[in-house]
Write an enzyme that holds these catalytic residues in place. Structure first.
Site, PDB file in Angstrom:
ATOM      1  N   TYR A  96       0.766  -1.240   0.000  1.00 14.30           N
ATOM      2  CA  TYR A  96       0.000   0.000   0.000  1.00 14.30           C
ATOM      3  C   TYR A  96       0.804   1.302   0.000  1.00 14.30           C
ATOM      4  O   TYR A  96       0.519   2.197  -0.790  1.00 14.30           O
ATOM      5  CB  TYR A  96      -0.957   0.010   1.202  1.00 14.30           C
ATOM      6  CG  TYR A  96      -1.875  -1.192   1.268  1.00 14.30           C
ATOM      7  CD1 TYR A  96      -2.557  -1.634   0.134  1.00 14.30           C
ATOM      8  CD2 TYR A  96      -2.051  -1.901   2.455  1.00 14.30           C
ATOM      9  CE1 TYR A  96      -3.388  -2.743   0.174  1.00 14.30           C
ATOM     10  CE2 TYR A  96      -2.893  -3.007   2.507  1.00 14.30           C
ATOM     11  CZ  TYR A  96      -3.550  -3.423   1.370  1.00 14.30           C
ATOM     12  OH  TYR A  96      -4.374  -4.510   1.419  1.00 14.30           O
ATOM     13  N   SER A 127      18.571   9.225  26.546  1.00 10.39           N
ATOM     14  CA  SER A 127      18.092   8.474  25.381  1.00 10.39           C
ATOM     15  C   SER A 127      17.046   9.223  24.577  1.00 10.39           C
ATOM     16  O   SER A 127      17.011   9.156  23.343  1.00 10.39           O
ATOM     17  CB  SER A 127      17.501   7.135  25.843  1.00 10.39           C
ATOM     18  OG  SER A 127      18.455   6.374  26.522  1.00 10.39           O
ATOM     19  N   HIS A 184     -31.151  10.384   4.485  1.00 11.34           N
ATOM     20  CA  HIS A 184     -31.455   9.041   5.016  1.00 11.34           C
ATOM     21  C   HIS A 184     -31.407   7.985   3.905  1.00 11.34           C
ATOM     22  O   HIS A 184     -32.009   6.921   4.026  1.00 11.34           O
ATOM     23  CB  HIS A 184     -32.827   9.007   5.706  1.00 11.34           C
ATOM     24  CG  HIS A 184     -33.085  10.180   6.574  1.00 11.34           C
ATOM     25  ND1 HIS A 184     -32.591  10.274   7.848  1.00 11.34           N
ATOM     26  CD2 HIS A 184     -33.757  11.337   6.341  1.00 11.34           C
ATOM     27  CE1 HIS A 184     -32.965  11.429   8.386  1.00 11.34           C
ATOM     28  NE2 HIS A 184     -33.661  12.106   7.487  1.00 11.34           N
ATOM     29  N   SER A 226     -14.748 -10.280  -9.747  1.00  8.75           N
ATOM     30  CA  SER A 226     -15.104 -11.428  -8.920  1.00  8.75           C
ATOM     31  C   SER A 226     -14.567 -12.684  -9.570  1.00  8.75           C
ATOM     32  O   SER A 226     -14.592 -12.825 -10.794  1.00  8.75           O
ATOM     33  CB  SER A 226     -16.631 -11.534  -8.778  1.00  8.75           C
ATOM     34  OG  SER A 226     -17.005 -12.779  -8.230  1.00  8.75           O
ATOM     35  N   ARG A 265     -10.836  -0.605  -0.204  1.00 14.66           N
ATOM     36  CA  ARG A 265      -9.498  -0.617   0.394  1.00 14.66           C
ATOM     37  C   ARG A 265      -9.296   0.615   1.269  1.00 14.66           C
ATOM     38  O   ARG A 265      -8.757   0.525   2.376  1.00 14.66           O
ATOM     39  CB  ARG A 265      -8.428  -0.685  -0.703  1.00 14.66           C
ATOM     40  CG  ARG A 265      -7.005  -0.760  -0.169  1.00 14.66           C
ATOM     41  CD  ARG A 265      -6.000  -0.938  -1.298  1.00 14.66           C
ATOM     42  NE  ARG A 265      -6.143  -2.232  -1.938  1.00 14.66           N
ATOM     43  CZ  ARG A 265      -5.429  -2.625  -2.999  1.00 14.66           C
ATOM     44  NH1 ARG A 265      -4.545  -1.783  -3.535  1.00 14.66           N
ATOM     45  NH2 ARG A 265      -5.602  -3.818  -3.515  1.00 14.66           N
TER      46      ARG A 265
END
Length: 475
Positions: A12, A103, A150, A280, A294
């Site tokens: 990606y 650190s 709606h 498909s 995705r």
């Protein structure tokens, strides 16, 4: 193939964002911070030589990760492991690496550099999504389409006006992104608990030198602002805020793709579908909205990370606690990588999006007769009719037409019914003229033009150097 691979890396995210959170970028920044620390300390009078600094600079890229891993296994401390690995290749400077620092000096400052640079990478992609949406909005500002409330048919809008709703969310996002960048502070040089106690000794109690070191180092790394106070670490609210910002961009993207998937189901607007793309494995005719799905999947993941960063920020103890470390290593990079992928895909969609005006008009004409009934009632009243009686006549015709559409699967014949009803006195020829969809879109075209001109174009003009982006998908 026998170990887990992060799909954000494999499938990606862009190479530039992957580099931003790579080992090389991280540990080279550690070394650059150590060099800058040594240079400024030398300028402030500490016993550090030009030769030591030169040797450090010559080995910025010379990182032996195997040796660093061996040191970390021995010391159980990642920063000290890299201090020793750096000292091995720059032996003359070994004694002055990390001088006076803790650190978090390299860890936190590098995190802030990566956050800033990551946002700049995302900003370019975000600006290009906005440019593509703005162009789309103007192109289709006059094309009527059925509005929904709606997900039920409502008054008409235009395809371009609807796109401005997606853009409005991004305007809010880029305003938030710009504000975050403008106010982002560097941790700088603060010492073990934020008191700079180690530098009290190094600079013989001269606090002005500590302040100079703090501000000068921050400027060298592109930060005009530096935290005035801190514990050992910078305030973890920064992490929570940036992940929340990324979550907001994810929300905007998800909203867009939800709408697009519904429109694709209606066959009105579709995301790109390549010549050899398979929708498909079983149903050869399918054109699945895989790009939108995705984005939706990645957006859900990013939004889930906002809770994680908020919990870390709220549970830090006093000057620092280490239960943030593993969480930060996962959450911050992966939120950036996922949003990077989201914006790449969004740009890819906009570069090949397809609109079907005839299909859109078909859906309009299925509903427009119902929307015209208010006009018809008003015209009948003007012609001398009784408002309540006319309302009942129109109501009966509407119910019959609706029954034909829903129960018998026929076309909406409400207008034909009204035209054939001789009890109605309105001008029948004028009625046909009124049924132009553009008569029902209100000020949508003007609103679209004004919004783009007044709110979007100034953003695009201010970021014109960012416009232009390749948006091919990895898979």
């Amino acid at each position: 193939m026998n170990s887990y691979k992060n799909p954000l890396e494999e499938r990606y995210s862009s190479e530039e964002m992957l580099f931003n959170f790579s080992h090389n970028n991280k540990f080279q920044n550690w070394r650059k911070l150590w060099i800058a620390l040594a240079e400024i300390e030398k300028d402030l009078g500490l016993d550090i030589t030009d030769e030591q600094i030169a040797e450090l600079k010559a080995n910025v890229d010379n990182i032996d990760y195997d040796k660093a891993a061996d040191y970390e296994k021995k010391f159980r401390h990642d920063v000290m492991a890299h201090v020793h690995a750096y000292g091995d290749v720059a032996p003359s400077a070994k004694g002055i690496i990390h001088l006076g620092a803790t650190s978090a000096f390299v860890g936190d400052n590098t995190d802030l550099i990566q956050i800033r640079d990551g946002l700049l990478i995302l900003k370019k992609k975000l600006v290009n999504v906005m440019k593509n949406l703005a162009d789309f909005s103007i192109q289709y500002k006059d094309l009527p389409t059925l509005g929904f409330t709606h997900f039920q048919p409502a008054q008409l809008t235009t395809v371009g006006k609807r796109a401005t709703l997606w853009l409005q969310s991004l305007v809010l996002d880029i305003e938030e992104l710009d504000f975050f960048l403008e106010t982002l502070r560097f941790r700088g040089v603060k010492g073990t608990t934020g008191t700079a106690a180690s530098f009290l000794e190094l600079f013989n109690g001269d606090y002005s030198k500590v302040k100079h070191l703090d501000k000068e180092l921050s400027k060298r790394f592109g930060f005009e602002k530096v935290f005035g106070v801190s514990g050992q670490t910078y305030d973890r609210k920064i992490d929570a805020k940036v992940v929340a910002l990324l979550g907001n961009i994810a929300q905007s993207a998800h909203k867009f793709t939800n709408d697009l998937r519904l429109l694709q189901n209606l066959k009105e607007v579709e995301e790109p579908f390549e010549k050899n793309q398979i929708g498909s494995s079983a149903m050869a005719y399918k054109r699945n909205p895989m790009r939108s799905e995705r984005i939706g999947a990645l957006a859900k993941y990013v939004m889930s990370l906002t809770t994680s960063s908020a919990m870390v920020a709220s549970t830090q103890w006093f000057e620092r606690t280490l239960d943030d470390s593993a969480n930060k290593r996962l959450t911050i990079p992966q939120a950036f990588l996922a949003v990077d992928a989201i914006l790449l895909i969004w740009n890819n969609i906009m570069n090949g999006i397809v609109v079907y005006p005839n299909r859109i008009n078909k859906h309009i004409m299925e509903e427009l007769p119902f929307m015209a009934t208010e006009y018809i009632i008003m015209e009948e009243v003007k012609a001398g009719g009784d408002r309540q009686e006319i309302h009942e006549v129109i109501r009966v015709h509407s119910m019959e037409a609706s029954k034909q559409v829903k129960e018998e699967g026929k076309e909406n014949d409400l207008i034909e019914r009204i035209l054939n009803d001789h009890s109605l006195k309105l001008d029948k020829s004028k009625l046909k003229e009124v049924l132009d969809p553009k008569n029902f879109i209100g000020f949508a075209p003007i609103q679209t033009e004004e919004f783009i001109a007044n709110e979007v174009q100034p953003i695009l003009d201010a970021n014109s150097e960012l416009i232009g982006l390749e948006s091919d998908l990895k898979v």
